[in-house]
Scaffold this active site. Structure first.
Site, PDB file in Angstrom:
ATOM      1  N   ARG A  73     -13.905  15.225 -33.691  1.00 22.37           N
ATOM      2  CA  ARG A  73     -13.130  16.089 -32.979  1.00 22.37           C
ATOM      3  C   ARG A  73     -13.797  17.571 -33.314  1.00 22.37           C
ATOM      4  NH1 ARG A  73     -10.369  14.292 -27.912  1.00 22.37           N
ATOM      5  NH2 ARG A  73     -12.756  14.414 -28.074  1.00 22.37           N
TER       6      ARG A  73
ATOM      7  N   PHE B 125     -19.263  14.268 -25.794  1.00 22.52           N
ATOM      8  CA  PHE B 125     -18.956  13.499 -27.253  1.00 22.52           C
ATOM      9  C   PHE B 125     -18.778  11.891 -26.462  1.00 22.52           C
ATOM     10  CE2 PHE B 125     -14.504  13.085 -25.514  1.00 22.52           C
ATOM     11  CZ  PHE B 125     -14.491  14.034 -24.804  1.00 22.52           C
TER      12      PHE B 125
ATOM     13  N   LYS C 264      -0.324   7.447 -23.507  1.00 24.72           N
ATOM     14  CA  LYS C 264       0.121   7.942 -24.822  1.00 24.72           C
ATOM     15  C   LYS C 264       1.432   7.543 -24.859  1.00 24.72           C
ATOM     16  CE  LYS C 264      -4.070  10.268 -24.215  1.00 24.72           C
ATOM     17  NZ  LYS C 264      -4.771  10.229 -22.840  1.00 24.72           N
TER      18      LYS C 264
ATOM     19  N   TYR D 154       0.690  -1.180  -0.046  1.00 30.33           N
ATOM     20  CA  TYR D 154       0.028   0.102  -0.026  1.00 30.33           C
ATOM     21  C   TYR D 154       1.004   1.334  -0.003  1.00 30.33           C
ATOM     22  CZ  TYR D 154      -3.961   3.015   0.737  1.00 30.33           C
ATOM     23  OH  TYR D 154      -4.752   4.097   0.735  1.00 30.33           O
TER      24      TYR D 154
ATOM     25  N   ASP E 111       1.763  20.368 -20.325  1.00 29.60           N
ATOM     26  CA  ASP E 111       0.775  19.026 -20.730  1.00 29.60           C
ATOM     27  C   ASP E 111       1.745  17.895 -21.484  1.00 29.60           C
ATOM     28  OD1 ASP E 111      -0.639  16.745 -21.452  1.00 29.60           O
ATOM     29  OD2 ASP E 111      -2.330  17.749 -21.726  1.00 29.60           O
TER      30      ASP E 111
ATOM     31  N   PHE F 111      -8.294  21.572 -24.383  1.00 34.29           N
ATOM     32  CA  PHE F 111      -8.365  19.837 -24.404  1.00 34.29           C
ATOM     33  C   PHE F 111      -9.551  19.622 -23.567  1.00 34.29           C
ATOM     34  CE2 PHE F 111      -8.478  15.410 -23.372  1.00 34.29           C
ATOM     35  CZ  PHE F 111      -8.330  14.891 -24.673  1.00 34.29           C
ATOM     36  N   THR F 112     -10.380  18.844 -24.040  1.00 33.32           N
ATOM     37  CA  THR F 112     -11.646  18.473 -23.180  1.00 33.32           C
ATOM     38  C   THR F 112     -11.554  18.318 -22.010  1.00 33.32           C
ATOM     39  OG1 THR F 112     -11.490  15.940 -23.931  1.00 33.32           O
ATOM     40  CG2 THR F 112     -12.469  17.314 -25.546  1.00 33.32           C
TER      41      THR F 112
HETATM   42  N1  F0G Z   1      -4.298  15.833 -22.105  1.00 30.35           N
HETATM   43  C1  F0G Z   1      -4.158  15.364 -23.325  1.00 30.35           C
HETATM   44  C2  F0G Z   1      -3.423  16.197 -24.536  1.00 30.35           C
HETATM   45  C3  F0G Z   1      -4.851  14.250 -23.882  1.00 30.35           C
HETATM   46  O1  F0G Z   1      -4.695  13.978 -24.971  1.00 30.35           O
HETATM   47  C4  F0G Z   1      -5.599  13.553 -22.881  1.00 30.35           C
HETATM   48  C5  F0G Z   1      -6.469  12.360 -23.317  1.00 30.35           C
HETATM   49  C6  F0G Z   1      -5.548  14.014 -21.560  1.00 30.35           C
HETATM   50  C7  F0G Z   1      -4.736  15.217 -21.079  1.00 30.35           C
HETATM   51  C8  F0G Z   1      -6.197  13.245 -20.756  1.00 30.35           C
HETATM   52  O2  F0G Z   1      -5.585  11.859 -20.150  1.00 30.35           O
HETATM   53  O3  F0G Z   1      -7.460  10.210 -20.858  1.00 30.35           O
HETATM   54  O4  F0G Z   1      -5.261   9.782 -19.375  1.00 30.35           O
HETATM   55  O5  F0G Z   1      -7.409  11.236 -18.551  1.00 30.35           O
HETATM   56  N2  F0G Z   1      -6.577  12.079 -24.445  1.00 30.35           N
HETATM   57  C9  F0G Z   1      -7.345  10.911 -24.841  1.00 30.35           C
HETATM   58  C10 F0G Z   1      -7.377  11.046 -26.384  1.00 30.35           C
HETATM   59  C11 F0G Z   1      -8.596  10.743 -24.098  1.00 30.35           C
HETATM   60  O6  F0G Z   1      -8.201   9.999 -26.991  1.00 30.35           O
HETATM   61  O7  F0G Z   1      -7.376  11.820 -27.077  1.00 30.35           O
HETATM   62  P1  F0G Z   1      -6.427  10.767 -19.740  1.00 30.35           P
END
Ligand code: F0G
Length: 495
Positions: A388, A455, A264, A78, A221, A130-131
Protein backbone atom coordinates in the site's frame (compact mmCIF):
# COMPACT_ATOMS: atom_id res chain seq x y z
CA UNK A 1 -4.39 -20.79 48.75
CA UNK A 2 -3.34 -19.91 45.22
CA UNK A 3 -3.09 -16.31 44.18
CA UNK A 4 -3.31 -14.95 40.63
CA UNK A 5 -0.02 -13.31 39.69
CA UNK A 6 -1.62 -10.33 37.99
CA UNK A 7 -4.98 -8.73 37.87
CA UNK A 8 -4.94 -8.78 34.10
CA UNK A 9 -7.81 -10.73 32.56
CA UNK A 10 -7.46 -11.96 28.98
CA UNK A 11 -10.28 -12.02 26.53
CA UNK A 12 -10.85 -14.76 23.97
CA UNK A 13 -12.84 -15.02 20.77
CA UNK A 14 -16.63 -15.31 21.25
CA UNK A 15 -16.80 -18.44 19.10
CA UNK A 16 -15.36 -21.92 18.83
CA UNK A 17 -14.19 -23.72 15.70
CA UNK A 18 -16.52 -26.24 14.06
CA UNK A 19 -14.93 -26.75 10.62
CA UNK A 20 -11.30 -26.37 9.58
CA UNK A 21 -9.57 -25.95 6.22
CA UNK A 22 -6.08 -27.44 6.01
CA UNK A 23 -3.36 -25.14 4.67
CA UNK A 24 -0.26 -26.17 2.78
CA UNK A 25 3.21 -25.82 4.24
CA UNK A 26 5.87 -25.00 1.64
CA UNK A 27 9.65 -24.83 1.55
CA UNK A 28 11.60 -21.65 0.98
CA UNK A 29 12.78 -23.02 -2.37
CA UNK A 30 9.17 -23.56 -3.48
CA UNK A 31 8.21 -20.08 -2.33
CA UNK A 32 11.09 -18.48 -4.19
CA UNK A 33 9.91 -20.21 -7.36
CA UNK A 34 6.31 -19.16 -6.69
CA UNK A 35 7.12 -15.48 -6.17
CA UNK A 36 9.29 -15.45 -9.30
CA UNK A 37 6.41 -16.94 -11.29
CA UNK A 38 4.14 -14.30 -9.71
CA UNK A 39 6.57 -11.56 -10.85
CA UNK A 40 7.11 -10.35 -7.27
CA UNK A 41 3.45 -9.36 -6.97
CA UNK A 42 1.63 -11.10 -4.11
CA UNK A 43 -1.69 -10.65 -5.97
CA UNK A 44 -0.39 -13.05 -8.61
CA UNK A 45 0.44 -15.89 -6.22
CA UNK A 46 -1.79 -18.94 -6.16
CA UNK A 47 -3.51 -19.14 -2.79
CA UNK A 48 -2.54 -22.81 -2.61
CA UNK A 49 1.09 -21.62 -2.32
CA UNK A 50 0.25 -19.35 0.63
CA UNK A 51 0.59 -20.39 4.27
CA UNK A 52 -1.01 -17.49 6.18
CA UNK A 53 -3.01 -15.25 3.89
CA UNK A 54 -2.96 -11.65 5.10
CA UNK A 55 -3.43 -10.15 1.64
CA UNK A 56 -6.80 -8.69 2.51
CA UNK A 57 -9.71 -8.80 4.93
CA UNK A 58 -12.04 -8.56 1.94
CA UNK A 59 -14.31 -11.55 1.39
CA UNK A 60 -11.93 -13.72 3.40
CA UNK A 61 -13.81 -13.92 6.69
CA UNK A 62 -15.25 -17.13 8.16
CA UNK A 63 -19.04 -17.29 8.18
CA UNK A 64 -20.88 -18.61 11.23
CA UNK A 65 -23.15 -21.67 11.34
CA UNK A 66 -26.07 -19.21 11.44
CA UNK A 67 -24.90 -17.62 8.17
CA UNK A 68 -24.27 -20.98 6.50
CA UNK A 69 -27.74 -22.12 7.55
CA UNK A 70 -29.09 -18.96 5.91
CA UNK A 71 -27.60 -20.05 2.56
CA UNK A 72 -30.08 -22.91 2.51
CA UNK A 73 -32.87 -20.39 2.69
CA UNK A 74 -31.84 -18.59 -0.48
CA UNK A 75 -34.87 -17.54 -2.50
CA UNK A 76 -33.38 -17.48 -5.99
CA UNK A 77 -36.24 -15.63 -7.65
CA UNK A 78 -35.13 -13.15 -10.30
CA UNK A 79 -37.38 -10.47 -8.86
CA UNK A 80 -38.48 -9.68 -5.33
CA UNK A 81 -36.49 -12.36 -3.48
CA UNK A 82 -37.48 -12.79 0.18
CA UNK A 83 -33.81 -12.45 1.08
CA UNK A 84 -33.70 -8.96 -0.46
CA UNK A 85 -36.50 -7.78 1.82
CA UNK A 86 -34.76 -9.37 4.80
CA UNK A 87 -31.52 -7.59 3.88
CA UNK A 88 -33.31 -4.31 3.26
CA UNK A 89 -35.02 -4.33 6.64
CA UNK A 90 -31.81 -5.32 8.45
CA UNK A 91 -29.90 -2.44 6.84
CA UNK A 92 -32.75 -0.09 7.68
CA UNK A 93 -32.65 -1.26 11.27
CA UNK A 94 -28.90 -1.07 11.88
CA UNK A 95 -27.74 1.66 9.48
CA UNK A 96 -30.97 3.64 9.43
CA UNK A 97 -31.11 4.53 5.72
CA UNK A 98 -34.55 4.05 4.18
CA UNK A 99 -33.54 3.22 0.58
CA UNK A 100 -31.28 0.28 -0.27
CA UNK A 101 -29.82 -0.94 -3.57
CA UNK A 102 -27.79 -4.17 -3.40
CA UNK A 103 -24.60 -4.50 -5.50
CA UNK A 104 -22.22 -7.37 -6.11
CA UNK A 105 -19.51 -5.67 -4.01
CA UNK A 106 -18.26 -2.25 -2.92
CA UNK A 107 -16.92 -1.05 -6.26
CA UNK A 108 -20.28 -1.79 -7.88
CA UNK A 109 -21.83 0.66 -5.42
CA UNK A 110 -19.03 3.21 -6.02
CA UNK A 111 -19.53 3.00 -9.76
CA UNK A 112 -23.24 3.71 -9.56
CA UNK A 113 -22.90 6.45 -6.96
CA UNK A 114 -20.20 8.22 -9.00
CA UNK A 115 -22.25 8.01 -12.19
CA UNK A 116 -25.39 9.47 -10.61
CA UNK A 117 -23.81 12.26 -8.56
CA UNK A 118 -20.63 13.42 -10.34
CA UNK A 119 -20.56 15.67 -13.43
CA UNK A 120 -17.37 16.19 -15.46
CA UNK A 121 -15.16 18.78 -13.75
CA UNK A 122 -16.67 18.23 -10.30
CA UNK A 123 -14.47 18.07 -7.21
CA UNK A 124 -14.92 15.18 -4.79
CA UNK A 125 -13.19 15.73 -1.45
CA UNK A 126 -12.45 12.72 0.74
CA UNK A 127 -10.51 11.63 3.83
CA UNK A 128 -7.66 10.09 1.83
CA UNK A 129 -8.15 8.18 -1.39
CA UNK A 130 -9.15 4.58 -1.73
CA UNK A 131 -8.04 2.94 -5.00
CA UNK A 132 -11.39 1.86 -6.48
CA UNK A 133 -13.33 4.77 -4.96
CA UNK A 134 -11.08 7.39 -6.57
CA UNK A 135 -10.95 5.57 -9.89
CA UNK A 136 -14.75 5.56 -10.17
CA UNK A 137 -14.84 9.25 -9.27
CA UNK A 138 -12.27 9.94 -12.02
CA UNK A 139 -14.07 7.76 -14.57
CA UNK A 140 -17.20 9.87 -13.94
CA UNK A 141 -15.16 13.02 -14.71
CA UNK A 142 -14.51 14.06 -11.11
CA UNK A 143 -11.28 15.13 -9.44
CA UNK A 144 -10.49 13.70 -6.01
CA UNK A 145 -9.09 16.07 -3.37
CA UNK A 146 -7.58 14.79 -0.14
CA UNK A 147 -8.90 16.64 2.94
CA UNK A 148 -7.78 14.29 5.69
CA UNK A 149 -5.86 15.80 8.64
CA UNK A 150 -2.08 15.98 8.12
CA UNK A 151 -1.43 13.50 10.94
CA UNK A 152 -2.92 10.74 8.78
CA UNK A 153 0.12 10.97 6.51
CA UNK A 154 2.54 10.62 9.44
CA UNK A 155 3.04 6.98 10.47
CA UNK A 156 4.35 7.97 13.94
CA UNK A 157 1.58 10.39 14.88
CA UNK A 158 -0.43 9.04 17.81
CA UNK A 159 -3.56 11.09 17.02
CA UNK A 160 -6.48 8.88 18.13
CA UNK A 161 -8.64 9.83 15.13
CA UNK A 162 -6.33 10.03 12.14
CA UNK A 163 -9.34 9.48 9.86
CA UNK A 164 -10.69 12.94 10.72
CA UNK A 165 -11.37 15.54 8.09
CA UNK A 166 -9.48 18.84 8.22
CA UNK A 167 -12.29 21.42 8.20
CA UNK A 168 -9.94 24.17 7.05
CA UNK A 169 -8.96 22.13 4.00
CA UNK A 170 -12.64 21.50 3.25
CA UNK A 171 -13.58 25.18 3.68
CA UNK A 172 -10.68 26.22 1.44
CA UNK A 173 -11.87 23.83 -1.29
CA UNK A 174 -15.43 25.17 -1.07
CA UNK A 175 -14.08 28.71 -1.30
CA UNK A 176 -11.84 27.90 -4.25
CA UNK A 177 -14.27 25.90 -6.38
CA UNK A 178 -17.70 26.90 -5.05
CA UNK A 179 -20.12 24.48 -3.41
CA UNK A 180 -21.94 23.86 -6.73
CA UNK A 181 -18.92 22.01 -8.09
CA UNK A 182 -18.76 19.70 -5.04
CA UNK A 183 -21.59 17.16 -5.28
CA UNK A 184 -20.64 15.30 -2.13
CA UNK A 185 -17.82 14.57 0.19
CA UNK A 186 -16.74 11.02 0.66
CA UNK A 187 -16.09 10.04 4.28
CA UNK A 188 -14.44 6.68 4.77
CA UNK A 189 -14.68 4.86 8.09
CA UNK A 190 -11.43 3.34 9.44
CA UNK A 191 -9.44 4.85 6.57
CA UNK A 192 -7.79 1.95 4.81
CA UNK A 193 -4.86 3.71 3.12
CA UNK A 194 -3.99 5.56 6.36
CA UNK A 195 -3.69 2.34 8.36
CA UNK A 196 -7.32 1.55 9.26
CA UNK A 197 -7.65 4.84 11.17
CA UNK A 198 -11.06 5.96 12.52
CA UNK A 199 -12.79 9.34 12.49
CA UNK A 200 -14.50 10.75 15.58
CA UNK A 201 -18.18 11.53 15.85
CA UNK A 202 -17.29 15.08 16.94
CA UNK A 203 -15.45 15.58 13.66
CA UNK A 204 -18.23 14.02 11.59
CA UNK A 205 -20.77 16.35 13.24
CA UNK A 206 -18.71 19.40 12.29
CA UNK A 207 -18.29 18.10 8.74
CA UNK A 208 -22.03 17.54 8.42
CA UNK A 209 -22.85 21.03 9.70
CA UNK A 210 -20.43 22.64 7.26
CA UNK A 211 -21.72 20.57 4.35
CA UNK A 212 -25.37 21.28 5.24
CA UNK A 213 -24.65 25.01 5.21
CA UNK A 214 -23.36 24.66 1.65
CA UNK A 215 -25.84 22.09 0.36
CA UNK A 216 -23.13 19.42 -0.08
CA UNK A 217 -24.02 15.78 0.54
CA UNK A 218 -22.03 13.62 2.95
CA UNK A 219 -21.60 10.07 1.66
CA UNK A 220 -20.13 7.47 3.99
CA UNK A 221 -17.90 4.65 2.84
CA UNK A 222 -19.38 2.32 5.46
CA UNK A 223 -17.14 -0.64 4.56
CA UNK A 224 -15.54 -0.67 8.03
CA UNK A 225 -17.99 1.59 9.92
CA UNK A 226 -18.62 -0.99 12.66
CA UNK A 227 -14.89 -1.14 13.37
CA UNK A 228 -14.89 2.66 13.43
CA UNK A 229 -17.75 2.52 15.96
CA UNK A 230 -15.60 0.33 18.21
CA UNK A 231 -12.81 2.95 18.23
CA UNK A 232 -15.33 5.69 19.07
CA UNK A 233 -16.55 3.60 22.00
CA UNK A 234 -12.96 3.06 23.14
CA UNK A 235 -11.48 6.48 22.54
CA UNK A 236 -14.07 9.23 22.26
CA UNK A 237 -15.19 10.83 25.53
CA UNK A 238 -18.83 10.11 26.34
CA UNK A 239 -19.24 6.92 24.29
CA UNK A 240 -17.86 4.13 26.48
CA UNK A 241 -21.34 3.13 27.69
CA UNK A 242 -22.91 3.00 24.24
CA UNK A 243 -23.05 -0.17 22.19
CA UNK A 244 -21.31 -0.27 18.82
CA UNK A 245 -24.77 -0.71 17.28
CA UNK A 246 -25.91 2.60 18.78
CA UNK A 247 -22.73 4.35 17.65
CA UNK A 248 -23.06 2.92 14.13
CA UNK A 249 -26.55 4.37 13.92
CA UNK A 250 -25.29 7.73 15.12
CA UNK A 251 -22.58 7.74 12.43
CA UNK A 252 -25.11 6.98 9.70
CA UNK A 253 -27.56 9.60 11.03
CA UNK A 254 -24.91 12.21 10.19
CA UNK A 255 -24.68 11.15 6.54
CA UNK A 256 -26.91 11.25 3.47
CA UNK A 257 -26.11 7.82 2.17
CA UNK A 258 -23.40 5.21 1.92
CA UNK A 259 -21.50 2.85 -0.29
CA UNK A 260 -20.71 -0.49 1.26
CA UNK A 261 -18.46 -3.45 0.64
CA UNK A 262 -20.08 -6.16 2.75
CA UNK A 263 -16.95 -8.26 2.25
CA UNK A 264 -15.29 -6.59 5.25
CA UNK A 265 -17.36 -5.67 8.35
CA UNK A 266 -20.26 -7.92 7.35
CA UNK A 267 -18.49 -11.30 7.43
CA UNK A 268 -19.49 -12.44 3.96
CA UNK A 269 -17.48 -13.59 0.98
CA UNK A 270 -19.33 -11.41 -1.53
CA UNK A 271 -21.83 -8.55 -1.45
CA UNK A 272 -22.29 -4.82 -1.12
CA UNK A 273 -24.93 -2.12 -1.25
CA UNK A 274 -25.77 1.52 -1.74
CA UNK A 275 -28.08 3.29 0.67
CA UNK A 276 -29.75 6.70 0.53
CA UNK A 277 -32.05 8.99 2.46
CA UNK A 278 -33.26 10.73 -0.68
CA UNK A 279 -35.84 8.98 -2.85
CA UNK A 280 -34.63 10.65 -6.02
CA UNK A 281 -31.07 9.31 -5.51
CA UNK A 282 -32.57 5.90 -4.92
CA UNK A 283 -34.60 6.07 -8.12
CA UNK A 284 -31.54 7.03 -10.20
CA UNK A 285 -29.43 4.30 -8.61
CA UNK A 286 -32.14 1.67 -9.22
CA UNK A 287 -32.29 2.68 -12.88
CA UNK A 288 -28.53 2.27 -13.28
CA UNK A 289 -28.09 -0.88 -11.21
CA UNK A 290 -30.14 -2.86 -13.74
CA UNK A 291 -27.62 -1.89 -16.44
CA UNK A 292 -24.45 -2.89 -14.61
CA UNK A 293 -25.27 -5.24 -11.73
CA UNK A 294 -28.73 -6.81 -11.92
CA UNK A 295 -32.32 -6.05 -10.97
CA UNK A 296 -32.68 -3.64 -8.03
CA UNK A 297 -33.80 -6.49 -5.77
CA UNK A 298 -30.61 -8.55 -6.26
CA UNK A 299 -27.89 -6.26 -7.66
CA UNK A 300 -25.62 -9.08 -8.85
CA UNK A 301 -26.07 -11.24 -5.75
CA UNK A 302 -27.72 -14.61 -5.31
CA UNK A 303 -30.60 -14.66 -2.83
CA UNK A 304 -28.46 -16.76 -0.48
CA UNK A 305 -25.67 -14.14 -0.57
CA UNK A 306 -28.15 -11.47 0.55
CA UNK A 307 -29.34 -13.73 3.38
CA UNK A 308 -25.76 -14.33 4.58
CA UNK A 309 -25.10 -10.58 4.53
CA UNK A 310 -28.28 -9.80 6.51
CA UNK A 311 -27.26 -12.36 9.12
CA UNK A 312 -23.67 -11.06 9.04
CA UNK A 313 -24.87 -7.57 9.99
CA UNK A 314 -26.49 -8.93 13.16
CA UNK A 315 -23.31 -10.72 14.23
CA UNK A 316 -20.73 -8.17 13.14
CA UNK A 317 -22.18 -5.26 15.08
CA UNK A 318 -21.90 -7.03 18.44
CA UNK A 319 -19.39 -5.53 20.87
CA UNK A 320 -17.90 -8.92 21.78
CA UNK A 321 -17.16 -9.67 18.15
CA UNK A 322 -15.57 -6.27 17.53
CA UNK A 323 -13.46 -6.50 20.67
CA UNK A 324 -12.03 -9.86 19.59
CA UNK A 325 -11.56 -8.78 15.97
CA UNK A 326 -9.71 -5.58 16.78
CA UNK A 327 -8.01 -7.24 19.75
CA UNK A 328 -6.37 -9.71 17.38
CA UNK A 329 -5.06 -6.89 15.19
CA UNK A 330 -3.63 -5.22 18.31
CA UNK A 331 -2.06 -8.48 19.45
CA UNK A 332 -0.12 -8.82 16.20
CA UNK A 333 0.76 -5.12 16.08
CA UNK A 334 2.06 -5.03 19.64
CA UNK A 335 4.22 -8.09 19.07
CA UNK A 336 5.83 -6.50 16.02
CA UNK A 337 6.23 -3.15 17.70
CA UNK A 338 7.81 -4.62 20.83
CA UNK A 339 10.89 -5.67 18.87
CA UNK A 340 11.36 -2.16 17.48
CA UNK A 341 9.97 -2.66 13.99
CA UNK A 342 8.45 0.51 12.46
CA UNK A 343 4.68 0.32 12.01
CA UNK A 344 1.84 2.81 11.57
CA UNK A 345 0.61 4.14 14.90
CA UNK A 346 -1.87 3.86 16.54
CA UNK A 347 -2.90 0.36 15.54
CA UNK A 348 -5.91 0.37 13.23
CA UNK A 349 -8.96 -1.84 12.92
CA UNK A 350 -8.26 -4.40 10.24
CA UNK A 351 -4.53 -4.62 9.70
CA UNK A 352 -1.02 -3.92 10.90
CA UNK A 353 0.89 -1.68 8.49
CA UNK A 354 4.68 -1.94 8.29
CA UNK A 355 6.43 1.32 7.48
CA UNK A 356 8.51 0.19 4.50
CA UNK A 357 10.41 3.50 4.22
CA UNK A 358 11.86 3.05 7.69
CA UNK A 359 12.16 -0.71 7.32
CA UNK A 360 14.20 -0.45 4.11
CA UNK A 361 15.91 2.96 4.22
CA UNK A 362 18.44 1.81 1.61
CA UNK A 363 15.72 1.75 -1.09
CA UNK A 364 14.27 4.82 -2.84
CA UNK A 365 10.52 4.99 -3.36
CA UNK A 366 11.09 4.35 -7.09
CA UNK A 367 12.50 0.97 -6.11
CA UNK A 368 9.10 -0.01 -4.65
CA UNK A 369 10.19 -0.77 -1.07
CA UNK A 370 6.77 -1.96 0.16
CA UNK A 371 6.35 -4.24 -2.87
CA UNK A 372 9.84 -5.68 -2.19
CA UNK A 373 9.13 -6.17 1.51
CA UNK A 374 5.85 -8.00 0.81
CA UNK A 375 7.75 -10.35 -1.54
CA UNK A 376 10.48 -10.92 1.06
CA UNK A 377 7.94 -11.77 3.73
CA UNK A 378 6.36 -14.34 1.45
CA UNK A 379 9.74 -15.90 0.65
CA UNK A 380 10.62 -16.01 4.34
CA UNK A 381 7.53 -17.76 5.65
CA UNK A 382 4.67 -18.01 3.13
CA UNK A 383 2.82 -15.12 4.81
CA UNK A 384 1.11 -13.10 2.08
CA UNK A 385 0.77 -9.34 2.62
CA UNK A 386 -0.07 -6.43 0.31
CA UNK A 387 1.73 -3.30 -0.88
CA UNK A 388 0.00 0.00 0.00
CA UNK A 389 2.42 2.60 -1.28
CA UNK A 390 3.64 4.00 -4.60
CA UNK A 391 2.36 1.06 -6.67
CA UNK A 392 -1.16 1.33 -5.20
CA UNK A 393 -1.16 5.12 -5.60
CA UNK A 394 -0.78 4.79 -9.41
CA UNK A 395 -0.08 7.64 -11.82
CA UNK A 396 -1.54 11.13 -11.90
CA UNK A 397 -4.11 11.09 -14.76
CA UNK A 398 -3.01 14.59 -15.91
CA UNK A 399 0.80 14.44 -15.71
CA UNK A 400 1.19 10.68 -16.13
CA UNK A 401 3.84 10.72 -13.39
CA UNK A 402 3.94 8.31 -10.45
CA UNK A 403 2.10 9.68 -7.44
CA UNK A 404 4.52 9.60 -4.51
CA UNK A 405 2.44 8.98 -1.36
CA UNK A 406 4.01 9.83 1.97
CA UNK A 407 2.93 6.44 3.27
CA UNK A 408 4.86 3.51 1.83
CA UNK A 409 3.33 0.57 3.64
CA UNK A 410 2.98 -3.18 3.72
CA UNK A 411 -0.42 -4.24 5.01
CA UNK A 412 -0.78 -7.38 7.10
CA UNK A 413 -4.54 -7.66 6.85
CA UNK A 414 -6.36 -9.97 9.19
CA UNK A 415 -9.42 -11.85 7.95
CA UNK A 416 -12.19 -12.02 10.56
CA UNK A 417 -12.59 -15.21 12.62
CA UNK A 418 -10.07 -17.13 10.49
CA UNK A 419 -6.64 -17.28 12.14
CA UNK A 420 -5.48 -18.07 15.66
CA UNK A 421 -3.06 -16.34 17.98
CA UNK A 422 -0.41 -18.88 16.94
CA UNK A 423 -0.75 -17.72 13.31
CA UNK A 424 -0.16 -14.18 14.57
CA UNK A 425 2.98 -15.34 16.42
CA UNK A 426 4.36 -16.98 13.27
CA UNK A 427 3.64 -13.82 11.30
CA UNK A 428 5.38 -11.57 13.84
CA UNK A 429 8.42 -13.85 13.85
CA UNK A 430 8.63 -13.73 10.07
CA UNK A 431 8.45 -9.92 10.07
CA UNK A 432 11.28 -9.94 12.59
CA UNK A 433 13.31 -12.28 10.45
CA UNK A 434 12.88 -9.95 7.45
CA UNK A 435 13.92 -7.02 9.63
CA UNK A 436 17.12 -8.83 10.63
CA UNK A 437 17.75 -9.50 6.94
CA UNK A 438 16.64 -6.12 5.64
CA UNK A 439 19.94 -5.36 3.89
CA UNK A 440 19.32 -8.43 1.75
CA UNK A 441 16.00 -7.11 0.47
CA UNK A 442 16.71 -5.42 -2.85
CA UNK A 443 14.87 -2.84 -4.93
CA UNK A 444 12.50 -3.85 -7.74
CA UNK A 445 11.93 -2.64 -11.27
CA UNK A 446 8.45 -2.69 -12.84
CA UNK A 447 8.40 -4.74 -16.04
CA UNK A 448 4.67 -4.59 -16.85
CA UNK A 449 2.27 -1.86 -15.80
CA UNK A 450 -1.49 -2.02 -16.31
CA UNK A 451 -3.08 1.34 -17.03
CA UNK A 452 -5.61 1.27 -14.18
CA UNK A 453 -5.36 -0.13 -10.61
CA UNK A 454 -1.89 -1.32 -11.54
CA UNK A 455 -1.11 -2.88 -8.16
CA UNK A 456 -3.39 -5.83 -8.87
CA UNK A 457 -1.52 -7.14 -11.91
CA UNK A 458 1.82 -5.32 -12.30
CA UNK A 459 4.99 -7.38 -12.87
CA UNK A 460 8.33 -6.71 -11.17
CA UNK A 461 11.84 -8.12 -11.08
CA UNK A 462 14.49 -7.63 -8.42
CA UNK A 463 17.46 -5.42 -9.34
CA UNK A 464 19.67 -7.95 -7.50
CA UNK A 465 18.85 -11.31 -5.93
CA UNK A 466 17.34 -11.12 -2.43
CA UNK A 467 19.60 -12.54 0.30
CA UNK A 468 17.35 -13.83 3.06
CA UNK A 469 18.91 -15.91 5.75
CA UNK A 470 16.62 -17.76 8.07
CA UNK A 471 16.71 -16.37 11.61
CA UNK A 472 17.05 -19.83 13.09
CA UNK A 473 20.04 -20.47 10.82
CA UNK A 474 21.51 -17.13 11.82
CA UNK A 475 21.25 -17.81 15.52
CA UNK A 476 22.53 -21.34 14.99
CA UNK A 477 25.63 -19.80 13.41
CA UNK A 478 26.02 -17.31 16.24
CA UNK A 479 25.50 -19.73 19.15
CA UNK A 480 26.49 -23.33 18.96
CA UNK A 481 23.21 -25.23 18.64
CA UNK A 482 22.09 -27.03 21.77
CA UNK A 483 21.22 -30.64 21.03
CA UNK A 484 19.10 -32.73 23.30
CA UNK A 485 20.22 -36.31 23.13
CA UNK A 486 17.81 -38.55 21.34
CA UNK A 487 15.65 -35.64 20.19
CA UNK A 488 14.69 -35.52 16.55
CA UNK A 489 15.14 -32.20 14.75
CA UNK A 490 11.84 -30.29 14.80
CA UNK A 491 10.21 -30.71 11.42
CA UNK A 492 9.17 -27.21 10.67
CA UNK A 493 8.59 -27.48 6.97
CA UNK A 494 7.99 -23.76 6.67
CA UNK A 495 11.68 -23.01 6.67
N1 F0G B 1 -13.92 1.01 0.10
C1 F0G B 1 -12.97 0.58 0.93
C2 F0G B 1 -12.59 1.40 2.11
C3 F0G B 1 -12.32 -0.64 0.68
O1 F0G B 1 -11.38 -1.06 1.52
C4 F0G B 1 -12.69 -1.40 -0.45
C5 F0G B 1 -12.02 -2.66 -0.77
C6 F0G B 1 -13.69 -0.91 -1.28
C7 F0G B 1 -14.29 0.30 -0.97
C8 F0G B 1 -14.13 -1.65 -2.51
O2 F0G B 1 -14.87 -2.74 -2.15
O3 F0G B 1 -13.53 -4.71 -2.92
O4 F0G B 1 -15.96 -4.92 -2.35
O5 F0G B 1 -15.23 -3.74 -4.40
N2 F0G B 1 -10.96 -3.03 -0.24
C9 F0G B 1 -10.27 -4.29 -0.44
C10 F0G B 1 -8.98 -4.26 0.33
C11 F0G B 1 -10.09 -4.67 -1.85
O6 F0G B 1 -8.23 -5.24 0.22
O7 F0G B 1 -8.71 -3.31 1.06
P1 F0G B 1 -14.90 -4.11 -3.02
Amino acid sequence: MTRRRSNKRSWAEPFKIKVVEPIKMTTRKERLRAIETACYNTFLLKSSDVYIDLLTDSGTSAMSDYQWAGLMQGDEAYAGSANFYRLESTIQQYYGYPYIVPTHQGRGAEHILSQILIKPGDIVPGNMYFTTTRLHQELAGGVFEDIIIDEAHQPDSLHPFKGNIDLDKLSALIKKHGAKRIPYISVEACVNMAGGQPFSLANLKEVKELCDRHGILVILDATRAMENAWFIKEREPGYSDRSCAQILKEICDLTDGCTMSGKKDLLVNIGGFLAFRDQDHYRKASELVVVYEGLHTYGGLAGRDMEAMARGIEEAVLDDHLQARIGQVSYLGEKIEQVGIPIVQPLGGHAVYLDARKFLPHLTQDEFPAQALAAALYIDSGVRAMERGIVSAGRDPVTGEHRYPELELVRLTIPRRVYTQAHMDVTAESVESCFENRQGIKGLRMTYEPEKLRFFQAHFEPKAPFILEDMAEMSAKRNKPVTVSGAQPRSNTNK
